[in-house]
Design a protein around this motif. Structure first.
Motif, mmCIF file in Angstrom:
data_model
loop_
_atom_site.group_PDB
_atom_site.id
_atom_site.type_symbol
_atom_site.label_atom_id
_atom_site.label_comp_id
_atom_site.label_asym_id
_atom_site.label_seq_id
_atom_site.Cartn_x
_atom_site.Cartn_y
_atom_site.Cartn_z
ATOM 1 N N GLN A 57 0.833 -1.202 0.000
ATOM 2 C CA GLN A 57 0.000 0.000 0.000
ATOM 3 C C GLN A 57 0.866 1.250 0.000
ATOM 4 N N SER A 93 0.868 4.016 -3.079
ATOM 5 C CA SER A 93 0.118 5.215 -2.728
ATOM 6 C C SER A 93 0.461 6.405 -3.622
ATOM 7 N N GLN A 94 1.728 6.768 -3.708
ATOM 8 C CA GLN A 94 2.137 7.956 -4.464
ATOM 9 C C GLN A 94 3.002 7.595 -5.662
ATOM 10 N N LEU A 119 1.269 11.296 1.505
ATOM 11 C CA LEU A 119 1.412 9.935 2.043
ATOM 12 C C LEU A 119 1.242 9.922 3.557
ATOM 13 N N GLU A 155 -2.392 10.159 4.425
ATOM 14 C CA GLU A 155 -3.095 8.906 4.168
ATOM 15 C C GLU A 155 -2.804 7.868 5.248
#
Length: 440
Positions: free
Chosen positions: A191, A195-196, A261, A264
Motif C-alpha cells: 500500500q 500510494s504515491q 502519504l 493517508e
C-alpha cells in the motif's frame, strides 16, 4: 536510618544513663558516710568544763581537760542555747563550796584538743565503667525501587524497542533527502509503494523506500515483491546521480507526495531543514572529479573477430552475457568488476553471436563502482592480453595508439589509484553501496 542504627543509638543512651545513675548513687553513699563520721557527738570542754571538788583545785595545779560524759544530741543542743542556772548557796554543803580566790582570774592555758581519730573508711572501689562509644553508622540510602509499571492492557499491541538508526548503506543523509514517518498502526508495504507511485514517477531522481522489519529486527529496502507490515518508514530522495543534481521542481514534487502519504497513513512527515540544493551541488562537484571509466581497446590486425571465439573466451574468463549486450565479470558478492563490449555499435546477443563478427572489442572498468580498482585493473589487462593473443589483435588506447607496460602502469596509478583514494578520504569508498547509488 535502619533498625540496626536505631538499636545501637538506644543501647548507647541506656549505657550513658546507667553510668550517670551509678555515679549519683556512689556520691550519695560517700556523703552519708562523711556526715556520720564528722558529726559532733562530744561537748566542747572549753565551753562546758566538768565540775571537780573545790579542795582539789589549787593555783599551782595544772588543769587537765576532762571529757564529759556523752550527752544526748537533743539535750546538748538545748543546754548550749540556755543560760546556766546558778545553785542556791543554802543548798550547797560547805565542803562543796569553791575556795575563796582572788578577783583576778588566772590565765588558763590554751588547751589543744586532740582531733578525734577517725578510722579511714575505705573508699568503695568503683566498678570499671566501660564507655560504649556511640559510633554513628554511615547513613545508607534506602535501596532505589524501580517504578512499578502496570502491564499494558493489550499485550498484543506492546510496542517494540526503538530500532537502530538506518544504515548508511540503505540511506545516507549526505546523499539523500530523508523523510521519517512513525505510523500508529501497521500498514502493508505494498500500500505504501502504490500510494504515491504516479506522482513520484515525475521525479527524475531515484526515490528509496526503507522500513523496519519488526520480525527480523532490521531495516530493509521495500520492494513490490516483498510485502511486510510497516510501522517505521523512511523515504529518501537521491540528491545526485550521473544525470546531475536534483532540481528544485523535483524537490517540490517529492515533498508534496510525502505530505500526502503521511496524511493517508495518519502519520507526521519529519523532513530535514538543511539547504538541500546546495548540498546536492557540492556532492555533484565531488562526483565529477572521480567519475572515470577506463577502456582498453582490442582491434584486429586485418581479420575480424568471430562471435563464437569471443563468446568462448569470455565464458572461460568467468564473464556472463547480460541483457545490456555486454559480457560482465562479477566478484563473489555479485558486484561487477569489468565488462566487455563490442567496439562497433551493435551489442552482443546470444542468438547472433554464432554469425556475427567484429573488428574490435573494448574492456571497460568503472572506477568509482569497483572495489580494489588497481587489482581489478591488473586482472582486466591479463584477460585483454589473452584475448589479443588468441584473436590476433592489438591493445590500443582511444587514439588507437598501442598500449605498453609503461602506459598501463600510468593508467593504473593516476586514473584508478588516486581517484579511489579521494573517494576513500571523502567517506565514500569505491564500490560501496553509496557509491553504487551515486554513480548510477
Amino acid at each position: 536510618m535502619t533498625e540496626l542504627q536505631y538499636g545501637l543509638i538506644g543501647l548507647g543512651g541506656l549505657a550513658v544513663a546507667g553510668v550517670v545513675a551509678y555515679n549519683k548513687w556512689q556520691e550519695y553513699r560517700h556523703r552519708k558516710v562523711a556526715e556520720s563520721v564528722l558529726r559532733p557527738e562530744h561537748d566542747d570542754v572549753l565551753l562546758k568544763p566538768a565540775a571537780r571538788p573545790a579542795a582539789a583545785v589549787t593555783e599551782s595545779e595544772r588543769v587537765e581537760p576532762v571529757f564529759a560524759p556523752p550527752v544526748d544530741e537533743d539535750e546538748s543542743r538545748y543546754a548550749t542555747n540556755a543560760a546556766p542556772v546558778p545553785a542556791e548557796p543554802e543548798d550547797i554543803p560547805p565542803w562543796d563550796l569553791p575556795p575563796t580566790v582572788e578577783t583576778s582570774v588566772p590565765e588558763v592555758p590554751e588547751v589543744s584538743m586532740p582531733e578525734p581519730v577517725v578510722e579511714p573508711v575505705p573508699e568503695p572501689v568503683a566498678e570499671p565503667v566501660i564507655e560504649v562509644p556511640v559510633v554513628e553508622a554511615p547513613v545508607v540510602p534506602p535501596p532505589l525501587r524501580e517504578p512499578v509499571v502496570a502491564p499494558p492492557v493489550f499485550a498484543a499491541f506492546e510496542e517494540a524497542p526503538a530500532p537502530e538508526p538506518v544504515p548508511a548503506e540503505l540511506l545516507d543523509p549526505r546523499l539523500e533527502f530523508i523523510v521519517s514517518m512513525e505510523l500508529v498502526e501497521p500498514v502493508s508495504s505494498r500500500q505504501i509503494l502504490q500510494s504515491q507511485r504516479d506522482v513520484l514517477q515525475r521525479v527524475s531522481r531515484p526515490v528509496h523506500f526503507v522500513a523496519y522489519n519488526e520480525r527480523a529486527r532490521e531495516w530493509i529496502r521495500l520492494r513490490s515483491d516483498n510485502e511486510i507490515p510497516v510501522r517505521r518508514l523512511r523515504v529518501g530522495l537521491q540528491l545526485v546521480n550521473r544525470l546531475g543534481p536534483v532540481s528544485d521542481g523535483d524537490l517540490a514534487v517529492f515533498t508534496g507526495a510525502m505530505q500526502a502519504l503521511a496524511d493517508e497513513l495518519m502519520a507526521v512527515a519529519d523532513m530535514p531543514t538543511s539547504r538541500v540544493l546546495d548540498q546536492a551541488a557540492e556532492i555533484d562537484r565531488f562526483c565529477a572529479a572521480v567519475d572515470l571509466e577506463i577502456g582498453l581497446n582490442l582491434v584486429s590486425r586485418g581479420q575480424p573477430f568471430p562471435g563464437t571465439k569471443i563468446r568462448a573466451l569470455a565464458e572461460a574468463a568467468g564473464m556472463v552475457l547480460g541483457l545490456d549486450g555486454m559480457f560482465t565479470r562479477h566478484d563473489d558478492d555479485g558486484r561487477a568488476q569489468f565488462s566487455l563490449q563490442n567496439y562497433e555499435s551493435a551489442g552482443f546477443a546470444a542468438d547472433t553471436l554464432r554469425t556475427m563478427t567484429t573488428h574490435g572489442l573494448t574492456f571497460l572498468l568503472d572506477v568509482p563502482r569497483v572495489d580494489h580498482g588497481e587489482r581489478v585493473f591488473q586482472q582486466m589487462v591479463e584477460q585483454a592480453r589473452r584475448f589479443a593473443e588468441t584473436l590476433q589483435g592489438t591493445l590500443v588506447d582511444d587514439n588507437r595508439q598501442p598500449l605498453g607496460d609503461a602506459q598501463l602502469e600510468h593508467i593504473r596509478r593516476e586514473f584508478i589509484g588516486k581517484p579511489q583514494a579521494t573517494m576513500q578520504s571523502f567517506g565514500l569508498p569505491a564500490g560501496s553501496p553509496q557509491a553504487l547509488r551515486l554513480f548510477s
